[in-house]
Design a protein around this motif. Structure first.
Motif, PDB file in Angstrom:
ATOM      1  N   GLU A   1     -16.080 -12.059   3.415  1.00 31.79           N
ATOM      2  CA  GLU A   1     -16.747 -12.282   4.696  1.00 31.79           C
ATOM      3  C   GLU A   1     -18.253 -12.065   4.595  1.00 31.79           C
ATOM      4  O   GLU A   1     -18.819 -11.248   5.321  1.00 31.79           O
TER       5      GLU A   1
ATOM      6  N   TYR B   1       0.844  -1.205   0.000  1.00 33.00           N
ATOM      7  CA  TYR B   1       0.000   0.000   0.000  1.00 33.00           C
ATOM      8  C   TYR B   1       0.879   1.255   0.000  1.00 33.00           C
ATOM      9  O   TYR B   1       2.083   1.190   0.273  1.00 33.00           O
TER      10      TYR B   1
ATOM     11  N   SER C   1      -7.450 -11.297  11.274  1.00 29.30           N
ATOM     12  CA  SER C   1      -7.729  -9.943  10.820  1.00 29.30           C
ATOM     13  C   SER C   1      -6.402  -9.282  10.421  1.00 29.30           C
ATOM     14  O   SER C   1      -5.416  -9.371  11.159  1.00 29.30           O
ATOM     15  N   GLY C   2      -6.389  -8.689   9.221  1.00 29.54           N
ATOM     16  CA  GLY C   2      -5.166  -8.022   8.764  1.00 29.54           C
ATOM     17  C   GLY C   2      -4.225  -8.924   7.991  1.00 29.54           C
ATOM     18  O   GLY C   2      -3.168  -8.486   7.527  1.00 29.54           O
ATOM     19  N   SER C   3      -4.607 -10.191   7.796  1.00 28.00           N
ATOM     20  CA  SER C   3      -3.703 -11.125   7.114  1.00 28.00           C
ATOM     21  C   SER C   3      -3.672 -10.919   5.594  1.00 28.00           C
ATOM     22  O   SER C   3      -2.797 -11.463   4.918  1.00 28.00           O
ATOM     23  N   GLY C   4      -4.652 -10.169   5.063  1.00 26.18           N
ATOM     24  CA  GLY C   4      -4.620  -9.851   3.635  1.00 26.18           C
ATOM     25  C   GLY C   4      -5.750 -10.445   2.812  1.00 26.18           C
ATOM     26  O   GLY C   4      -5.740 -10.367   1.584  1.00 26.18           O
ATOM     27  N   LYS C   5      -6.770 -11.001   3.476  1.00 23.94           N
ATOM     28  CA  LYS C   5      -7.869 -11.668   2.761  1.00 23.94           C
ATOM     29  C   LYS C   5      -8.588 -10.707   1.797  1.00 23.94           C
ATOM     30  O   LYS C   5      -8.785 -11.016   0.629  1.00 23.94           O
ATOM     31  N   SER C   6      -8.993  -9.553   2.334  1.00 24.90           N
ATOM     32  CA  SER C   6      -9.722  -8.598   1.486  1.00 24.90           C
ATOM     33  C   SER C   6      -8.823  -8.074   0.372  1.00 24.90           C
ATOM     34  O   SER C   6      -9.267  -7.914  -0.770  1.00 24.90           O
ATOM     35  N   THR C   7      -7.566  -7.822   0.709  1.00 27.09           N
ATOM     36  CA  THR C   7      -6.638  -7.313  -0.301  1.00 27.09           C
ATOM     37  C   THR C   7      -6.516  -8.314  -1.453  1.00 27.09           C
ATOM     38  O   THR C   7      -6.564  -7.931  -2.628  1.00 27.09           O
TER      39      THR C   7
ATOM     40  N   ASN D   1       1.373   3.576   1.944  1.00 30.52           N
ATOM     41  CA  ASN D   1       2.137   3.890   3.159  1.00 30.52           C
ATOM     42  C   ASN D   1       3.309   2.925   3.368  1.00 30.52           C
ATOM     43  O   ASN D   1       3.963   2.956   4.407  1.00 30.52           O
TER      44      ASN D   1
HETATM   45  N1  ATP Z   1      -5.567   1.286   1.923  1.00 32.03           N
HETATM   46  C1  ATP Z   1      -4.671   0.760   2.780  1.00 32.03           C
HETATM   47  N2  ATP Z   1      -3.551   1.425   3.100  1.00 32.03           N
HETATM   48  C2  ATP Z   1      -2.641   0.906   3.941  1.00 32.03           C
HETATM   49  N3  ATP Z   1      -2.741  -0.307   4.538  1.00 32.03           N
HETATM   50  C3  ATP Z   1      -3.844  -1.019   4.262  1.00 32.03           C
HETATM   51  C4  ATP Z   1      -4.870  -0.533   3.372  1.00 32.03           C
HETATM   52  N4  ATP Z   1      -5.842  -1.467   3.306  1.00 32.03           N
HETATM   53  C5  ATP Z   1      -5.450  -2.478   4.108  1.00 32.03           C
HETATM   54  N5  ATP Z   1      -4.257  -2.216   4.674  1.00 32.03           N
HETATM   55  C6  ATP Z   1      -3.518  -3.090   5.583  1.00 32.03           C
HETATM   56  O1  ATP Z   1      -3.196  -4.289   4.915  1.00 32.03           O
HETATM   57  C7  ATP Z   1      -3.336  -5.402   5.785  1.00 32.03           C
HETATM   58  C8  ATP Z   1      -4.287  -6.411   5.191  1.00 32.03           C
HETATM   59  O2  ATP Z   1      -5.587  -5.841   5.175  1.00 32.03           O
HETATM   60  P1  ATP Z   1      -6.849  -6.649   4.676  1.00 32.03           P
HETATM   61  O3  ATP Z   1      -7.997  -5.731   4.775  1.00 32.03           O
HETATM   62  O4  ATP Z   1      -6.552  -7.265   3.363  1.00 32.03           O
HETATM   63  O5  ATP Z   1      -6.923  -7.790   5.791  1.00 32.03           O
HETATM   64  P2  ATP Z   1      -8.090  -8.840   6.090  1.00 32.03           P
HETATM   65  O6  ATP Z   1      -7.439 -10.176   6.194  1.00 32.03           O
HETATM   66  O7  ATP Z   1      -9.185  -8.688   5.093  1.00 32.03           O
HETATM   67  O8  ATP Z   1      -8.580  -8.404   7.535  1.00 32.03           O
HETATM   68  P3  ATP Z   1     -10.073  -8.476   8.198  1.00 32.03           P
HETATM   69  O9  ATP Z   1     -10.260  -9.911   8.636  1.00 32.03           O
HETATM   70  O10 ATP Z   1      -9.982  -7.546   9.363  1.00 32.03           O
HETATM   71  O11 ATP Z   1     -11.047  -8.036   7.171  1.00 32.03           O
HETATM   72  C9  ATP Z   1      -3.800  -4.843   7.133  1.00 32.03           C
HETATM   73  O12 ATP Z   1      -2.699  -4.719   7.983  1.00 32.03           O
HETATM   74  C10 ATP Z   1      -4.362  -3.492   6.773  1.00 32.03           C
HETATM   75  O13 ATP Z   1      -4.200  -2.591   7.837  1.00 32.03           O
END
Ligand code: ATP
Ligand code: MG
Length: 252
Positions: free
Chosen positions: A171, A11, A37-43, A13
């Motif tokens: 989810e 990302y 949570s935060g492992s990257g699933k949504s990404t 940042n």
């Molecule tokens: N736009 C963004 N800018 C910076 N960091 C981001 C951004 N979007 C997500 N992240 C970071 O990337 C990492 C993965 O986020 P992601 O949303 O893919 O996780 P997730 O597995 O879907 O979590 P959750 O179970 O909470 O939905 C997290 O640490 C999140 O803080």
């Protein structure tokens, strides 16, 4: 076949949310994506239809390089990929039917939706989609008058209007109680089985992944931690994915 090659997302940042993920997903597979949570699933899910731009790597779907697609090509690709969201993303004050018809935008003249007029065959299509998820009797209710599980089924019916070949469900049941979660998951399972729609679905509970998916992908800190059969996640694997202190919660 969906081929993900060395996918990395950093990302703006500087945070690395996905770290060199490679996967091959055959058509028609039901894949659960799990991880803390935060492992990257949504990404990961959002890179596949480029709601998030991958930093490195390639995503090839049935021979088309999604990562290299132009805006026009991307529009075509997105028509064939349905998205289901945790928060349903319905227009709450509109009727269920109107929400489902919105899934046809991109196919039908936008003037129809401005005037809230849809050709009869489109309405029939929407009713048929609602029937598939067992909720046609709610067609003329306001979306806001439905329970969470019913709203999510409307969300699924809306994506059916696209005739999707693949569904990305982020989810889809995280806001629902256990019993209602099953009432939504069973329709995703049905569409996978009957229509052969490939399903990539992130889930919080391993028990749901076990009940519905043919394959589990686990992410940890953006890395692929596990890729295999649900039954092969034993206690040790579970602790590797979720951490030593985690306890498995069954959802009945
Ligand atoms: N736009 C963004 N800018 C910076 N960091 C981001 C951004 N979007 C997500 N992240 C970071 O990337 C990492 C993965 O986020 P992601 O949303 O893919 O996780 P997730 O597995 O879907 O979590 P959750 O179970 O909470 O939905 C997290 O640490 C999140 O803080
Ligand atoms: Mg997420």
């Amino acid at each position: 076949m969906l081929i993900i090659e060395n996918l990395t997302k950093i990302y703006d940042n500087g945070f690395m949310a996905l770290d060199n993920i490679s996967l091959e997903i055959p058509d028609g597979q039901f894949v659960a994506i799990i991880g803390l949570s935060g492992s990257g699933k949504s990404t990961l899910l959002r890179c596949i239809n480029r709601l998030v731009q991958p930093t490195k790597g390639r995503i090839i779907w049935n021979g088309i390089d999604i990562t290299a697609a132009t805006d026009d090509e991307l529009r075509q690709i997105r028509r064939r990929i349905g998205m289901v969201f945790q928060q349903f993303n319905l227009v709450r004050r509109s009727s269920v039917l109107t929400n489902v018809l919105a899934g046809r935008l991109g196919y039908i003249n936008p003037v129809f939706s401005l005037l809230n007029y849809y050709p009869p065959q489109e309405k029939q299509r929407a009713m048929a989609a609602l029937e598939r998820v067992g909720i046609s009797e709610k067609a003329y209710n306001r979306a806001s008058a439905l329970s969470g599980g019913q709203q999510q089924r409307v969300g699924i019916a809306r994506t059916l209007m696209q005739n999707p070949e693949m569904m990305l469900a982020d989810e889809p049941v995280a806001s629902l109680d256990p019993a209602t979660s099953h009432s939504v998951m069973k329709y995703l399972e049905l569409l996978n089985r009957e229509d052969g729609i490939t399903i990539l679905c992130s889930l919080h509970f391993l028990s749901l992944a076990r009940a519905y998916s043919q394959r589990v992908i686990a992410l940890k800190d953006g890395k692929l931690e596990f890729d295999g059969l649900p039954k092969d996640i034993d206690n040790d694997r579970f602790k590797q994915i979720y951490g030593e202190d985690a306890v498995e919660v069954e959802i009945h």
